[in-house]
Design a protein around this motif. Structure first.
Motif, PDB file in Angstrom:
ATOM      1  N   CYS A   1     -12.719-146.358  50.564  1.00  0.00           N
ATOM      2  CA  CYS A   1     -11.455-145.720  50.197  1.00  0.00           C
ATOM      3  C   CYS A   1     -11.359-145.796  48.674  1.00  0.00           C
TER       4      CYS A   1
ATOM      5  N   THR B   1     -10.037-142.806  54.733  1.00  0.00           N
ATOM      6  CA  THR B   1      -8.646-143.038  54.362  1.00  0.00           C
ATOM      7  C   THR B   1      -8.308-144.515  54.552  1.00  0.00           C
ATOM      8  N   GLU B   2      -7.122-144.886  54.113  1.00  0.00           N
ATOM      9  CA  GLU B   2      -6.675-146.271  54.281  1.00  0.00           C
ATOM     10  C   GLU B   2      -6.543-146.642  55.756  1.00  0.00           C
ATOM     11  N   GLU B   3      -6.354-145.633  56.598  1.00  0.00           N
ATOM     12  CA  GLU B   3      -6.182-145.889  58.036  1.00  0.00           C
ATOM     13  C   GLU B   3      -7.511-145.936  58.789  1.00  0.00           C
ATOM     14  N   GLY B   4      -8.631-145.734  58.072  1.00  0.00           N
ATOM     15  CA  GLY B   4      -9.933-145.804  58.716  1.00  0.00           C
ATOM     16  C   GLY B   4     -10.382-144.507  59.351  1.00  0.00           C
ATOM     17  N   ASP B   5      -9.770-143.396  58.930  1.00  0.00           N
ATOM     18  CA  ASP B   5     -10.215-142.080  59.369  1.00  0.00           C
ATOM     19  C   ASP B   5     -11.071-141.450  58.280  1.00  0.00           C
TER      20      ASP B   5
ATOM     21  N   ASP C   1     -11.658-139.078  55.372  1.00  0.00           N
ATOM     22  CA  ASP C   1     -10.781-138.401  54.417  1.00  0.00           C
ATOM     23  C   ASP C   1     -11.210-136.934  54.381  1.00  0.00           C
TER      24      ASP C   1
ATOM     25  N   CYS D   1     -15.063-146.778  60.611  1.00  0.00           N
ATOM     26  CA  CYS D   1     -13.946-145.921  60.990  1.00  0.00           C
ATOM     27  C   CYS D   1     -13.333-146.393  62.312  1.00  0.00           C
ATOM     28  N   VAL D   2     -12.090-145.999  62.524  1.00  0.00           N
ATOM     29  CA  VAL D   2     -11.337-146.540  63.655  1.00  0.00           C
ATOM     30  C   VAL D   2     -11.684-145.859  64.977  1.00  0.00           C
TER      31      VAL D   2
END
Length: 247
Positions: free
Chosen positions: A66, A96-100, A102, A127-128
């Motif tokens: 990120c 992204t910060e959410e682990g997706d 970007d 990644c999530v």
């Protein structure tokens, strides 16, 4: 036939890997950081020296994937440089910060890398939701995904790697992290199309004078009198295994 990609941290290693049967090189700097963008001088040298495809990594620092705005701007500049030097592909990834994935930044990368094959590296393993991410990457036009199956090694993550490899309409899945001659057959039997290995070993520095009382690394335990490089024999063994494998 399964393609053999070797991760190299120096031009001499890339030459050695090519001589012993590598099909493609992932070119990096800083093995202890997990691979960073090589210097301009190293990139020029490898273009002049190695004939098989070379895909440099575009990663401005170690740690997470990120990036700040200035770091991402650096990545785009590096991609422009790789295009100008004529590299056929590159290896990168942004989350992204959410682990997706970007998506917006990866779209910018794809535009900057137009005409080059883009591999999404092991940011995928951080990644999530890997099944959602693989579909997102397919929509972006990513050529390949390098993954250990979200496990510490590809051998441990083989279940997810195999599942991803069996999905239709997804990028080529490259199994990487701990792939060696002693476990390569497992990946070949699983029908993995491409494997990634450092085929590496640590060798002692040729320096005769050594000052053991200090370190140039933030990791005080790091051995600064050892160098990581390609083991040509390991590359040759893996290539022979691939050539003689019968599905």
């Amino acid at each position: 036939m399964t393609l053999l990609e070797i991760c190299c941290y120096g031009v001499d290693d890339a030459v050695l890997a090519e001589q012993h049967g590598a099909d493609r090189i992932e070119f990096c700097a800083a093995p202890k950081e997990g691979g960073l963008t090589p210097s301009f001088g190293a990139l020029k040298a490898i273009r002049q020296t190695v004939t098989i495809p070379v895909h440099p990594i575009v990663r401005p620092r170690g740690g997470d994937f990120c990036y700040r705005a200035d770091e991402f701007a650096t990545m785009l500049s590096d991609i422009e440089m790789l295009r100008e030097l004529g590299f056929p592909g590159l290896v990168t990834g942004v989350l992204t910060e959410e682990g997706d994935v970007d998506i917006v930044r990866m779209q910018e990368i794809m535009q900057a890398a137009q005409g080059m094959a883009v591999t999404f590296h092991r940011a995928f393993d951080m990644c999530v939701n890997p099944l959602q991410v693989v579909d997102n990457l397919a929509e972006l036009g990513i050529a390949r995904i390098l993954t250990s199956g979200q496990q510490p090694s590809a051998a441990k993550g083989l279940s997810l790697i195999t599942e991803l490899n069996a999905r239709s309409g997804v990028p080529i899945i490259i199994a990487g992290a701990g792939v060696r001659p002693d476990n390569l057959e497992t990946f070949l039997h699983a029908g993995i199309k491409e494997v990634h290995s450092s085929a590496g070993r640590w060798t002692a520095s040729p320096m005769r004078y050594r000052n053991p009382g200090l370190s140039m690394s933030s990791d005080a335990s790091a051995d600064e009198y050892a160098r990581y490089g390609v083991d040509g024999d390991a590359v040759a063994v893996m290539k022979e295994m691939i050539l003689h494998h019968r599905p």
